[in-house]
Write an enzyme that holds these catalytic residues in place. Structure first.
Site, mmCIF file in Angstrom:
data_model
loop_
_atom_site.group_PDB
_atom_site.id
_atom_site.type_symbol
_atom_site.label_atom_id
_atom_site.label_comp_id
_atom_site.label_asym_id
_atom_site.label_seq_id
_atom_site.Cartn_x
_atom_site.Cartn_y
_atom_site.Cartn_z
ATOM 1 N N LYS A 118 5.887 -5.140 -14.892
ATOM 2 C CA LYS A 118 6.748 -3.944 -14.890
ATOM 3 C C LYS A 118 5.970 -2.704 -15.337
ATOM 4 C CE LYS A 118 11.118 -4.532 -16.488
ATOM 5 N NZ LYS A 118 12.162 -5.114 -17.389
ATOM 6 N N TYR A 172 -1.443 -9.099 -14.143
ATOM 7 C CA TYR A 172 -2.366 -8.003 -14.431
ATOM 8 C C TYR A 172 -3.189 -7.641 -13.188
ATOM 9 C CZ TYR A 172 -5.996 -5.406 -17.003
ATOM 10 O OH TYR A 172 -6.875 -4.447 -17.465
ATOM 11 N N GLN A 189 1.871 11.127 -0.158
ATOM 12 C CA GLN A 189 3.173 11.665 0.240
ATOM 13 C C GLN A 189 3.563 12.935 -0.499
ATOM 14 O OE1 GLN A 189 5.084 7.329 1.382
ATOM 15 N NE2 GLN A 189 6.432 8.803 0.414
#
Ligand code: NAD
Ligand code: UDP
Length: 351
Positions: A118, A172, A189
């Site tokens: 996360k 990792y 972007q």
């Protein structure tokens, strides 16, 4: 340590930055993971360059002790924060974000693998979204682990790696690979300025005694007269870079022109086997410790050495501290810290 663990309010903690609104405003650099091993050295170097530095850290593997000496500086601010959550709105505009938040030692990044993934995904996205809002340059700390157990040697940036996506290191390795993808696509972007540094094994003062990585383990074990634990037969290699060299390279990369794009390896090509590293630490500490073998962890890369041609050419960078010299400095710092800890321990505990 004023302000560090209290709930904060930017009107109280950023008076110096607000004061400068009328005049010249110093550049503000956010360092996520700034209380960690590399991050704390980076905060120090950025302060020396005259930056206002905001250290964002959840203190999961970092320590107040690493940044205590910086806390007196009015240009330094500590915000306890987990980057998996959006970066608070009421902070000053960041000109630069150095994203170093992530546990780096296998022991620590494997302790909660989902959290590590996360941090590499949601945490990086939060950093990027903040950078878009603020118009910040992002320097993303990637790693030689993205090369996995490499089939080519040494590793240059164009090598695509050999990683087990479901192994114990994947949170990792794959996390950092995904982070590179996310950073690259986000920059394409949105147009944010992006630099990616692939850091090879780095060592030096302020690694945790229980960090679990090989240099800190060997130094702590040698100083304590304990056995040095070599995993496997010790024939696997690593190339160790002293932290000051690494930070110098990161600063050069962050300041490099826009045409320096794509990941850049930073590391010291001085390659050594793990067994040789153990013997060198014994020699330099004068320790009588023994070397013992322990099982080799799953998916442990067999060899690793950076090809730094790109950093040499684009950044005019090369590591300057030989392993011997860096180890001596590291050993001295660990010995000093051990002595201070012993002195500050209550008598009934140290007796
Ligand atoms: P470290 O564990 O000493 O530092 C990591 C810091 O990040 C700690 O202060 C920790 O508290 C903080 N942190 C972790 N997760 C966080 C989160 N979700 N939110 C906020 N803070 C968080 O490790 P290090 O060796 O200093 O590594 C720093 C960075 O450099 C990492 O991104 C790592 O992947 C990268 N890196 C390090 C090496 C190395 O050899 N040291 C090699 C390659 C890459
Ligand atoms: N290692 C070792 N003894 C230790 C810690 C690590 O022999 O006490 C080995 C480990 O198996 C690996 C190498 O040293 O082959 C480097 O390990 P580290 O965790 O420092 O970094 P990484 O594997 O992430 O490069």
């Amino acid at each position: 340590m004023h302000m560090s663990f209290q709930s904060f309010d930017s009107h109280n903690i950023f008076p110096h930055i607000r004061e400068q609104r009328g005049g010249r405003r110093e550049r503000v650099a956010a360092v996520t993971g700034g209380a960690g091993f590399i991050g704390s050295h980076l905060c120090e170097a950025l302060l020396k360059k005259g930056r206002q530095v905001v250290c964002l850290d959840d203190f999961s593997t970092g320590a107040v002790a690493n940044i205590r000496h910086l806390a007196a500086s009015p240009a330094f601010t500590i915000i306890p924060h987990d980057i998996v959550d959006a970066i608070p709105d009421d902070l000053p505009r960041f000109d630069e974000i150095y994203n170093f938040a992530c546990p780096a030692s296998p022991v620590h990044y494997q302790a909660d693998r989902v959290k590590t993934a996360k941090t590499c995904a949601l945490g990086v996205l939060n950093v990027l979204e903040r950078a878009e809002r603020d118009g910040s340059t992002v320097l993303q700390a990637s790693t030689s682990e993205i090369y996995g157990d490499p089939e080519v040697h040494p590793q240059a940036e164009h090598y695509r790696g050999c990683v087990n996506p479901v192994g114990p290191r994947a949170c990792y390795d794959e996390g950092k690979r995904f982070a590179e993808t996310l950073c690259t696509d986000f920059a394409a972007q949105t147009g944010i300025a992006l630099k990616i540094v692939r850091i090879f094994n780095t060592y030096g003062p302020r690694m945790r005694a229980d960090d679990g990585r090989v240099i800190s383990n060997f130094v702590v074990q040698a100083l304590a007269g304990e056995d040095l634990t070599v995993y496997g037969d010790g024939a696997q290699t690593r190339s160790f870079c002293y932290v000051d060299d690494l930070v110098d390279g990161c600063l050069r990369l962050a300041a490099s022109p826009p045409d320096v794009s794509g990941p850049v390896n930073l590391g010291n090509p001085e390659e050594i086997t793990v067994l040789e590293a153990a013997k060198l630490v014994l020699e330099l500490t004068g320790s009588g410790s023994r070397i013992v073998q322990r099982p080799l962890p799953e998916d442990d890369p067999r060899r690793r050495r950076p090809d730094i041609a790109r950093a040499r050419a684009a950044l005019k960078w090369r590591p300057k501290v030989p392993l011997r010299e860096g180890l001596v400095r590291t050993i001295e710092s660990f010995a000093r810290r051990a002595a201070e800890t012993a002195v500050s321990m209550p008598a009934r505990l140290s007796a």
